[in-house]
Design an enzyme around this catalytic site. Structure first.
Site, short mmCIF file in Angstrom:
data_model
loop_
_atom_site.label_atom_id
_atom_site.label_comp_id
_atom_site.label_asym_id
_atom_site.label_seq_id
_atom_site.Cartn_x
_atom_site.Cartn_y
_atom_site.Cartn_z
N ASN A 191 -0.36 -50.45 91.80
CA ASN A 191 0.24 -51.77 91.55
C ASN A 191 1.06 -52.16 92.77
O ASN A 191 1.69 -51.30 93.38
CB ASN A 191 1.13 -51.70 90.29
CG ASN A 191 1.43 -53.07 89.73
OD1 ASN A 191 0.49 -53.78 89.34
ND2 ASN A 191 2.68 -53.47 89.70
N GLN A 209 -5.94 -56.52 79.95
CA GLN A 209 -5.15 -57.64 79.41
C GLN A 209 -5.69 -58.96 79.95
O GLN A 209 -5.22 -60.02 79.59
CB GLN A 209 -3.68 -57.47 79.84
CG GLN A 209 -3.06 -56.19 79.32
CD GLN A 209 -1.78 -55.84 80.09
OE1 GLN A 209 -0.69 -56.27 79.72
NE2 GLN A 209 -1.91 -55.06 81.14
N HIS A 225 -6.42 -58.89 75.10
CA HIS A 225 -5.88 -60.23 74.89
C HIS A 225 -6.98 -61.27 74.72
O HIS A 225 -6.77 -62.45 74.97
CB HIS A 225 -4.94 -60.61 76.05
CG HIS A 225 -3.69 -59.77 76.09
ND1 HIS A 225 -2.81 -59.75 77.14
CD2 HIS A 225 -3.17 -58.92 75.16
CE1 HIS A 225 -1.80 -58.92 76.87
NE2 HIS A 225 -2.01 -58.40 75.68
N THR A 237 -5.92 -61.07 91.21
CA THR A 237 -5.31 -61.99 92.21
C THR A 237 -6.19 -62.10 93.45
O THR A 237 -6.27 -63.16 94.06
CB THR A 237 -3.89 -61.53 92.61
OG1 THR A 237 -3.95 -60.18 93.05
CG2 THR A 237 -2.91 -61.65 91.47
P1 OAD Z 1 2.04 -59.51 85.44
O1 OAD Z 1 2.06 -60.75 86.26
O2 OAD Z 1 3.17 -59.24 84.54
O3 OAD Z 1 1.89 -58.26 86.41
C1 OAD Z 1 0.94 -58.22 87.43
C2 OAD Z 1 1.29 -57.09 88.37
O4 OAD Z 1 0.24 -56.99 89.32
C3 OAD Z 1 2.57 -57.33 89.15
O5 OAD Z 1 3.41 -56.20 88.99
C4 OAD Z 1 2.13 -57.49 90.61
O6 OAD Z 1 3.02 -56.88 91.52
C5 OAD Z 1 0.81 -56.76 90.60
N1 OAD Z 1 -0.20 -57.27 91.55
C6 OAD Z 1 -0.46 -58.53 91.95
N2 OAD Z 1 -1.53 -58.57 92.77
C7 OAD Z 1 -1.96 -57.29 92.89
C8 OAD Z 1 -3.04 -56.66 93.59
N3 OAD Z 1 -3.90 -57.35 94.32
N4 OAD Z 1 -3.17 -55.31 93.47
C9 OAD Z 1 -2.29 -54.58 92.73
N5 OAD Z 1 -1.28 -55.13 92.04
C10 OAD Z 1 -1.11 -56.45 92.12
O7 OAD Z 1 0.63 -59.53 84.67
P2 OAD Z 1 0.17 -58.61 83.46
O8 OAD Z 1 0.81 -57.27 83.54
O9 OAD Z 1 -1.29 -58.69 83.38
O10 OAD Z 1 -0.46 -62.16 78.21
O11 OAD Z 1 0.81 -59.40 82.25
C11 OAD Z 1 0.57 -58.97 80.94
C12 OAD Z 1 0.42 -60.16 80.02
O12 OAD Z 1 1.52 -61.06 80.20
C13 OAD Z 1 -0.80 -61.03 80.28
O13 OAD Z 1 -1.97 -60.53 79.71
C14 OAD Z 1 -0.40 -62.33 79.65
C15 OAD Z 1 1.02 -62.42 80.13
O14 OAD Z 1 1.87 -63.16 79.31
C16 OAD Z 1 -0.71 -63.19 77.43
O15 OAD Z 1 -0.92 -64.32 77.84
C17 OAD Z 1 -0.71 -62.84 75.96
#
Ligand code: OAD
Length: 249
Positions: free
Chosen positions: A223, A108, A126, A34
């Protein structure tokens, strides 16, 4: 578990865990990127709140109507084309290059930013956006060949057979690349520190990797918001990875 401000006891505890571990297994997610200008998925500013529903990333929906996927993806492709590794990616790479740790980054993310920052062992759970495969003839080509169409939000087609090109990423309903998942699993099973970075741990099987750590392997989570594994971790820091990771190296 230690909680507190970013520069307080929790940071010291995390520093101690990193110092004491030679083999580190990382699970990273969209929160890592992000700060490079790429939205995550489930935050209020994330893809699923602002752009589309999860269904757009479903393989059956893509096959039915690829034009919807490419329309939605255009701003994401634009963001990823501009994105550069941030301080978090760079600090993580320095664990290997400066501190000589054995680090496996199971990510991911599909943006390639860990590799661009210099992490050497990156397992793309992914897949990645850099290549695409024709759904008709099966040929694989660099995504850069289709840049114009991807940025315009139109369906990219194979120049030879006219088949729809699909990015080499894992859609819901598809299996994860076996080699990447096996390598990530082995890294978590052999690690002395499991580090979860910028993921809400909502999507399986990636989210189960930290649970594969063995007895004696510490779990640390950086996180912004709570995760389902916070209660099991030795250290939890609710802050930005781009802020915390540079303080470790
Ligand atoms: P999520 O959007 O589910 O989670 C991202 C997390 O990062 C959230 O809990 C935020 O609070 C946190 N966050 C945001 N900015 C941050 C920062 N600068 N530092 C620390 N934390 C921060 O995304 P993923 O866990 O990656 O899959 O989601 C997993 C999968 O869901 C993705 O790979 C994608 C999606 O559907 C597919 O497309 C198959």
């Amino acid at each position: 578990m230690a909680k507190g401000d970013v520069r307080g006891a929790r940071l010291e505890a995390l520093r101690g865990l990193v110092r004491g571990a030679q083999r580190i297994a990382v699970l990273s997610g969209a929160g890592m990127s992000t700060e490079s200008g790429i939205p995550d998925f489930r935050s209020p500013t994330g893809v699923y709140s602002t752009l589309c529903s999860e269904e757009v990333f479903d393989i059956a929906a893509f096959r039915r109507d690829p034009s919807r996927f490419y329309r939605v993806m255009a701003p994401l492709y634009a963001a990823m084309a501009e994105a550069r590794p941030n301080a978090g990616h760079e600090a993580l790479a320095r664990l290997e290059t400066l501190l000589d740790k054995e680090v496996c980054v199971a990510t991911q993310n599909i943006d390639g930013l860990h590799q661009a920052a210099g992490s050497r062992n990156v397992q793309e759970l992914h897949g990645g956006l850099s290549t695409m495969t024709c759904q008709r003839c099966g040929r694989r080509l660099p995504a850069s060949d289709f840049r114009k169409s991807l940025l315009a939000g139109t369906v990219p087609r194979h120049p030879g057979c006219g088949g729809v090109m699909k990015p080499d990423i894992v859609f819901f309903g598809e299996s994860l690349p076996e080699a990447a998942l096996d390598a990530a699993m082995a890294a978590f099973m052999g690690a002395e520190l499991a580090l979860v970075l910028g993921t809400g741990l909502a999507v399986y099987p990636a989210a189960m990797l930290p649970q594969r750590r063995q007895w004696g392997c510490a779990l640390a989570i950086v996180n912004l918001t709570e995760t389902p594994l916070d209660d099991q971790a030795e250290v939890v820091i609710h802050a930005r990875t781009g802020e915390v990771l540079p303080l470790l190296v």
